[in-house]
Design a protein around this motif. Structure first.
Motif, PDB file in Angstrom:
ATOM      1  N   ALA A 133      -7.141   1.347   5.752  1.00  0.00           N
ATOM      2  CA  ALA A 133      -7.359   0.455   4.793  1.00  0.00           C
ATOM      3  C   ALA A 133      -7.290  -1.043   5.443  1.00  0.00           C
ATOM      4  CB  ALA A 133      -6.956   0.776   3.510  1.00  0.00           C
ATOM      5  N   VAL A 134      -6.111  -1.208   5.667  1.00  0.00           N
ATOM      6  CA  VAL A 134      -5.734  -2.380   6.054  1.00  0.00           C
ATOM      7  C   VAL A 134      -6.553  -3.049   7.411  1.00  0.00           C
ATOM      8  CG1 VAL A 134      -3.679  -4.005   6.970  1.00  0.00           C
ATOM      9  CG2 VAL A 134      -3.437  -2.390   4.810  1.00  0.00           C
ATOM     10  N   LEU A 154       0.970   4.166  -2.935  1.00  0.00           N
ATOM     11  CA  LEU A 154       0.842   5.532  -2.682  1.00  0.00           C
ATOM     12  C   LEU A 154       1.831   6.266  -3.070  1.00  0.00           C
ATOM     13  CD1 LEU A 154      -1.590   7.299  -1.391  1.00  0.00           C
ATOM     14  CD2 LEU A 154      -0.670   6.860   0.736  1.00  0.00           C
ATOM     15  N   VAL A 157      -3.708   4.081   4.046  1.00  0.00           N
ATOM     16  CA  VAL A 157      -3.247   2.752   3.914  1.00  0.00           C
ATOM     17  C   VAL A 157      -3.440   1.906   5.113  1.00  0.00           C
ATOM     18  CG1 VAL A 157      -1.251   0.950   3.502  1.00  0.00           C
ATOM     19  CG2 VAL A 157      -1.340   3.319   2.092  1.00  0.00           C
ATOM     20  N   TRP A 199      -9.992  -2.764  -2.381  1.00  0.00           N
ATOM     21  CA  TRP A 199     -10.235  -2.034  -1.261  1.00  0.00           C
ATOM     22  C   TRP A 199      -9.388  -0.719  -1.006  1.00  0.00           C
ATOM     23  CZ3 TRP A 199     -14.310  -2.542   1.615  1.00  0.00           C
ATOM     24  CH2 TRP A 199     -14.535  -2.078   2.851  1.00  0.00           C
ATOM     25  N   LEU A 200      -8.268  -0.617  -1.484  1.00  0.00           N
ATOM     26  CA  LEU A 200      -7.249   0.423  -1.586  1.00  0.00           C
ATOM     27  C   LEU A 200      -8.104   1.440  -2.343  1.00  0.00           C
ATOM     28  CD1 LEU A 200      -4.722   1.981  -0.355  1.00  0.00           C
ATOM     29  CD2 LEU A 200      -3.453   0.783  -2.268  1.00  0.00           C
ATOM     30  N   GLU A 201      -8.251   0.688  -3.543  1.00  0.00           N
ATOM     31  CA  GLU A 201      -9.025   1.754  -4.564  1.00  0.00           C
ATOM     32  C   GLU A 201     -10.141   2.407  -4.202  1.00  0.00           C
ATOM     33  OE1 GLU A 201      -9.182   4.125  -8.195  1.00  0.00           O
ATOM     34  OE2 GLU A 201      -7.531   3.074  -7.352  1.00  0.00           O
ATOM     35  N   GLY A 254       0.706  -1.299   0.056  1.00  0.00           N
ATOM     36  CA  GLY A 254       0.106  -0.126   0.046  1.00  0.00           C
ATOM     37  C   GLY A 254       0.754   1.235   0.201  1.00  0.00           C
ATOM     38  N   LYS A 292     -10.971   3.006  -0.994  1.00  0.00           N
ATOM     39  CA  LYS A 292     -10.421   3.897  -0.014  1.00  0.00           C
ATOM     40  C   LYS A 292     -10.106   5.371  -0.699  1.00  0.00           C
ATOM     41  CE  LYS A 292      -9.246   5.330   4.219  1.00  0.00           C
ATOM     42  NZ  LYS A 292     -10.225   5.093   5.374  1.00  0.00           N
ATOM     43  N   PHE A 337      -6.993  -6.915  -1.887  1.00  0.00           N
ATOM     44  CA  PHE A 337      -6.281  -5.591  -1.478  1.00  0.00           C
ATOM     45  C   PHE A 337      -6.488  -4.401  -2.287  1.00  0.00           C
ATOM     46  CE2 PHE A 337      -2.542  -3.059  -0.876  1.00  0.00           C
ATOM     47  CZ  PHE A 337      -2.820  -2.569   0.263  1.00  0.00           C
TER      48      PHE A 337
END
Length: 330
Positions: free
Chosen positions: A246-247, A200, A243, A281-283, A196, A285, A278
């Motif tokens: 999100a985790v 970023l 990050v 989910w990061l996208e 992550g 966020k 992952f």
């Protein structure tokens, strides 16, 4: 607008009838309107057609290349945003008081955000992180009054150890970890935050260069070979709230499990399915809207990062680091 992640070995990314098409073995596996693309991130062995490369270069769409394990290789970029005058200013301010003032504000904001995230997850569970939070408050005040970069780096390092020690108390037992491990990541938690952070940092690098700044000329992170120091400066205020949050959310919602990882010697990496979970989910966020400063219109994290870069340019142009206010979440 969003970033497209390609996590499929042998995939080909092309363009046809206004759509970005991902094919494998001659079959279309995904198709999206090309005008919705902000960037493309490729993990593994995939490729772009010549037409897609031309479109990306013409329209300023950054294409970043990573290994399956998240090692950054490089990216495709055009030179249309190069700004030599602005980059000479970066070099000059590196040697002036501007750099120290800016760096102290960044580290203080980073520690503040770490404290907020830690308190949020400690409060939602049964972990006692009161001593960690107390010490983080002390280190934040020390960072605000630091006189030398060496002292500032020391406070930042101590804060990071306290923060991750606290998170280790809050995380579900399945993903328990003893501290930060980087290269290689030695557990599942570190595997996720490591990937992550890398993604970023490279997103911030792309945005910096789109504004004519040189991502390798930082202020807080002093010059190091092949290190995007300015991107590393700016990522500090976002690490915990993008990050790490999100985790922690992925884990607490039981959306990811041990079976989504693979071990190679002493290293732990997300497998194909885990990487898909992952990255999606990061996208999500990054596309979440926030009100990042008081009285400001809400915007997603990507646009908030861009707004911060514009604020940095204003501070640089006026040689006044006080005009840059790092993000401090509540």
């Amino acid at each position: 607008m969003s970033n497209l992640y390609i996590n499929e070995n042998g995939a080909v990314v092309g363009i046809s009838d206004g759509k970005c098409q991902i094919t494998k073995g001659g079959e279309v596996i995904e198709s999206i309107p090309v005008n919705t693309l902000d960037g493309i991130t490729i993990l593994g062995k995939s490729q772009l057609t010549t037409q897609m490369v031309e479109y990306c270069l013409t329209n300023g769409i950054a294409v970043s290349y990573f290994s399956k394990g998240g090692k950054y290789f490089g990216r495709l970029e055009s030179g249309e945003h190069a700004n030599a005058v602005r980059q000479r200013l970066q070099c000059r301010l590196y040697e002036e008081e501007f750099a120290m003032h800016f760096s102290k504000s960044i580290v203080a904001a980073k520690i503040h955000n770490q404290k907020v995230v830690l308190n949020r997850y400690a409060s939602s569970g049964e972990a006692d992180c009161s001593e960690n939070i107390k010490k983080l408050n002390i280190l934040k005040k020390k960072a605000e009054s630091a006189k030398a970069f060496s002292d500032l780096g020391g406070y930042e390092g101590m804060a990071a150890r306290l923060y991750f020690e606290g998170l280790g108390k809050c995380v579900d037992e399945e993903f328990a970890f003893s501290g930060r491990s980087r290269r290689p990541p030695k557990d599942e938690f570190n595997s996720m935050i490591g990937l992550g952070y890398t993604i970023l940092i490279r997103e911030i690098q792309c945005q910096l260069e789109s504004h004519g700044l040189n991502a390798y000329l930082g202020f807080m992170h002093r010059d190091r070979y092949n290190a995007p120091s300015l991107a590393c400066d700016l990522v500090e205020e976002w690490r915990a709230i993008i990050v790490d949050a999100a985790v922690m959310s992925l884990i607490s919602k039981h959306m990811i499990h041990k079976e989504h990882f693979q071990r190679e010697n002493e290293s732990v990496y997300l497998n194909k399915e885990g990487c898909k979970i992952f990255l999606n989910w990061l996208e999500r966020k990054l596309n979440t809207k926030i009100r990042y400063i008081d009285d400001a219109e809400s915007m997603d994290f990507r646009h908030a990062i861009d707004a911060q870069i514009i604020s940095l340019i204003k501070a640089m142009d006026n040689n006044d680091a006080g005009l840059y206010q790092p993000i401090r979440v509540r």
